[in-house]
Design an enzyme around this catalytic site. Sequence first.
Site, PDB file in Angstrom:
ATOM      1  N   HIS A 205      -4.960   5.160  -0.056  1.00  0.00           N
ATOM      2  CA  HIS A 205      -4.046   6.010   0.389  1.00  0.00           C
ATOM      3  C   HIS A 205      -2.525   5.882   0.021  1.00  0.00           C
ATOM      4  CE1 HIS A 205      -2.695   2.465   3.165  1.00  0.00           C
ATOM      5  NE2 HIS A 205      -1.646   3.458   3.479  1.00  0.00           N
TER       6      HIS A 205
HETATM    7  C1  UD1 Z   1       2.254   5.680   6.108  1.00  0.00           C
HETATM    8  C2  UD1 Z   1       3.295   4.471   5.665  1.00  0.00           C
HETATM    9  C3  UD1 Z   1       2.517   3.344   4.792  1.00  0.00           C
HETATM   10  C4  UD1 Z   1       1.336   3.062   5.801  1.00  0.00           C
HETATM   11  C5  UD1 Z   1       0.470   4.177   6.160  1.00  0.00           C
HETATM   12  C6  UD1 Z   1      -0.660   3.775   7.010  1.00  0.00           C
HETATM   13  C7  UD1 Z   1       5.627   5.399   5.065  1.00  0.00           C
HETATM   14  C8  UD1 Z   1       6.601   5.742   4.000  1.00  0.00           C
HETATM   15  N1  UD1 Z   1       4.285   5.017   4.587  1.00  0.00           N
HETATM   16  O1  UD1 Z   1       1.914   6.256   4.862  1.00  0.00           O
HETATM   17  O2  UD1 Z   1       3.215   2.529   4.520  1.00  0.00           O
HETATM   18  O3  UD1 Z   1       0.382   2.199   5.171  1.00  0.00           O
HETATM   19  O4  UD1 Z   1       1.519   5.369   6.786  1.00  0.00           O
HETATM   20  O5  UD1 Z   1      -1.521   4.773   6.941  1.00  0.00           O
HETATM   21  O6  UD1 Z   1       6.180   5.655   6.375  1.00  0.00           O
HETATM   22  N2  UD1 Z   1      -1.292  13.246   7.142  1.00  0.00           N
HETATM   23  C9  UD1 Z   1      -1.999  14.137   7.902  1.00  0.00           C
HETATM   24  N3  UD1 Z   1      -2.397  13.790   8.953  1.00  0.00           N
HETATM   25  C10 UD1 Z   1      -2.039  12.625   9.827  1.00  0.00           C
HETATM   26  C11 UD1 Z   1      -0.824  11.748   8.860  1.00  0.00           C
HETATM   27  C12 UD1 Z   1      -0.715  12.296   7.731  1.00  0.00           C
HETATM   28  O7  UD1 Z   1      -2.663  15.071   7.442  1.00  0.00           O
HETATM   29  O8  UD1 Z   1      -2.046  12.357  10.937  1.00  0.00           O
HETATM   30  C13 UD1 Z   1      -0.836  13.769   5.833  1.00  0.00           C
HETATM   31  C14 UD1 Z   1       0.294  14.723   5.689  1.00  0.00           C
HETATM   32  O9  UD1 Z   1       0.216  15.526   4.656  1.00  0.00           O
HETATM   33  C15 UD1 Z   1       1.454  13.714   5.357  1.00  0.00           C
HETATM   34  C16 UD1 Z   1       0.688  12.811   4.301  1.00  0.00           C
HETATM   35  O10 UD1 Z   1      -0.670  12.445   4.981  1.00  0.00           O
HETATM   36  O11 UD1 Z   1       2.432  14.482   4.624  1.00  0.00           O
HETATM   37  C17 UD1 Z   1       1.123  11.430   4.162  1.00  0.00           C
HETATM   38  O12 UD1 Z   1       1.579  10.941   5.444  1.00  0.00           O
HETATM   39  P1  UD1 Z   1       2.933   9.996   5.606  1.00  0.00           P
HETATM   40  O13 UD1 Z   1       3.019   9.532   7.223  1.00  0.00           O
HETATM   41  O14 UD1 Z   1       3.939  10.526   4.809  1.00  0.00           O
HETATM   42  O15 UD1 Z   1       2.389   8.512   4.895  1.00  0.00           O
HETATM   43  P2  UD1 Z   1       1.310   7.595   4.723  1.00  0.00           P
HETATM   44  O16 UD1 Z   1       0.877   7.691   3.474  1.00  0.00           O
HETATM   45  O17 UD1 Z   1       0.254   7.806   5.979  1.00  0.00           O
END
Ligand code: UD1
Length: 355
Positions: A205
Site C-alpha cells: 500500500h
Molecule cells: C496512511 C499512512 C501510512 C499508513 C497507512 C495505513 C499517511 C501519510 N500515511 O497511508 O503511514 O501505513 O495509512 O493504512 O498518513 N482510501 C480509501 N478508503 C479509505 C482510506 C483511504 O479509498 O478508507 C484511499 C483514498 O483514495 C486515499 C488513499 O486511499 O486518498 C490513500 O489514503 P491515505 O490515508 O492518504 O494514505 P494511506 O496510503 O492509507
Amino acid sequence: MKILTVVGARPQFVKAAVVSRAIKRSKNIEEVIVHTGQHYDKNMSDVFFDEMDIPEPKYSLNLGGGNHGEMTGRQLEAIEKVLLEEKPDVVLVYGDTNSTIAGALSAVKLHTPVAHVEAGLRSFNMAMPEEVNRILTDNISAQLFCPTETAIQNLQREGFEHKQCEIFNVGDVMYDAALYYLDKSHRPESLASNIESDFILATVHRADNTDNPEKLGSIIDALNQLSLQRHVICPIHPRTRKKISELGLDCQFTLLDPVSYFEMLWLLKNSALVLTDSGGLQKEAYFFQKFCVTMREQTEWVELVENGVNSLVGSDKEKIVSQARQFLTSEFEARTDLYGNGDAGMKIVEKLSAE
Ligand code: UD1
C-alpha cells in the site's frame, strides 16, 4: 485528568485499542477520542472500532482524502476547534500519519502537552511522508513513548536528552495487541475454504510502490510467479486496488478486500511467509515467528533485519522471488524480547497519569 486521543488511520485504531483499554482501568482518567476520518471505508475503520471494542469517538471529523497538505491542514483546523472546546490535559497521538502530525501540531500551538506513542522511529528517508510526520511529531512532544531500544538511540543521536521532554522505552503496543487479541482471531469470511495454511501473505500500500507503475508491476509479477508455487493471499488497500485496475495489471493470486484485525491475526498465524511494505506487518510477522520479505529500501524496524528474520528487497521482482524462496526453506530463529513484554499500554498509562 482528561486525555484527548487523535486517531485516523487503520494501524492507529489497533494501537489506540490497547491504550484505551488500559485507560479504562484507571479510575481518574477521562478519554475523549477524535477520529479525523483519514480512513473512512467501513472495512478500513468501523470494523476495528466494533471488533476491538474501542470507545466510540466523540468527534468524527470526516476529513480523509485530498493531497497531503490539504488533508493535514483541514485536520489541523478542525482539531484545534475540538481542543478549544475540550481543554484536555494532554493530547495523545500514535505513529506517523497525517492525523498524527495534525493532532500534535494543533495541541502544541495551544500549549497543550503532546504524548507520542511509537516515538523515535526513523527510516532515514525524507521522501516518505511518514518520516516527516514522525520527526516533526517527536520534536513537539512532551512525552515520547518508544517501542524499541533502537528508537531510544535515534532520539539520543538527535540530541533529545537536552530537550524538554521525557523519553521512555515501554515496548510496542502492537505486541500487546497481538497477545491480547490472538484468541479472537478468525479466518476471513471472503477466503476460499480450501485455503487453510502454508500460504504467502502479501500486502502492498505504500505510495512509493503503488504510485510508480514500474514498481507496482514488478511486485505484481513477483507475486504471480510465487503463486505458481504457493497460494498467495493479498488483502488489498483501496488505493492499490484502484491502481491495479487503472494499469490493467493481471493478478493471478487471491485478492481480498481489506481484512479486519482479527482476520489479519488468523492470516498471520496460518501463513508460511509474509511479503509486505507495511511497517506494522513486519513486526506482526515476527510476533508469529514468520519471516518477512519487505518490499522497501529501508525499515524503521532494523532489529528484525539484524536478527536475520526480515530482508529489505525493494520492488525488484527477482530479489523478491529469490528472498521469498530462501525464507520458505529456512528455520526461524530470533530473540524473543525485541518489542517488550506485552505491557506497553499499561506502562504508557502509568507515565501519563504520573504527576
Ligand atoms: C496512511 C499512512 C501510512 C499508513 C497507512 C495505513 C499517511 C501519510 N500515511 O497511508 O503511514 O501505513 O495509512 O493504512 O498518513 N482510501 C480509501 N478508503 C479509505 C482510506 C483511504 O479509498 O478508507 C484511499 C483514498 O483514495 C486515499 C488513499 O486511499 O486518498 C490513500 O489514503 P491515505 O490515508 O492518504 O494514505 P494511506 O496510503 O492509507
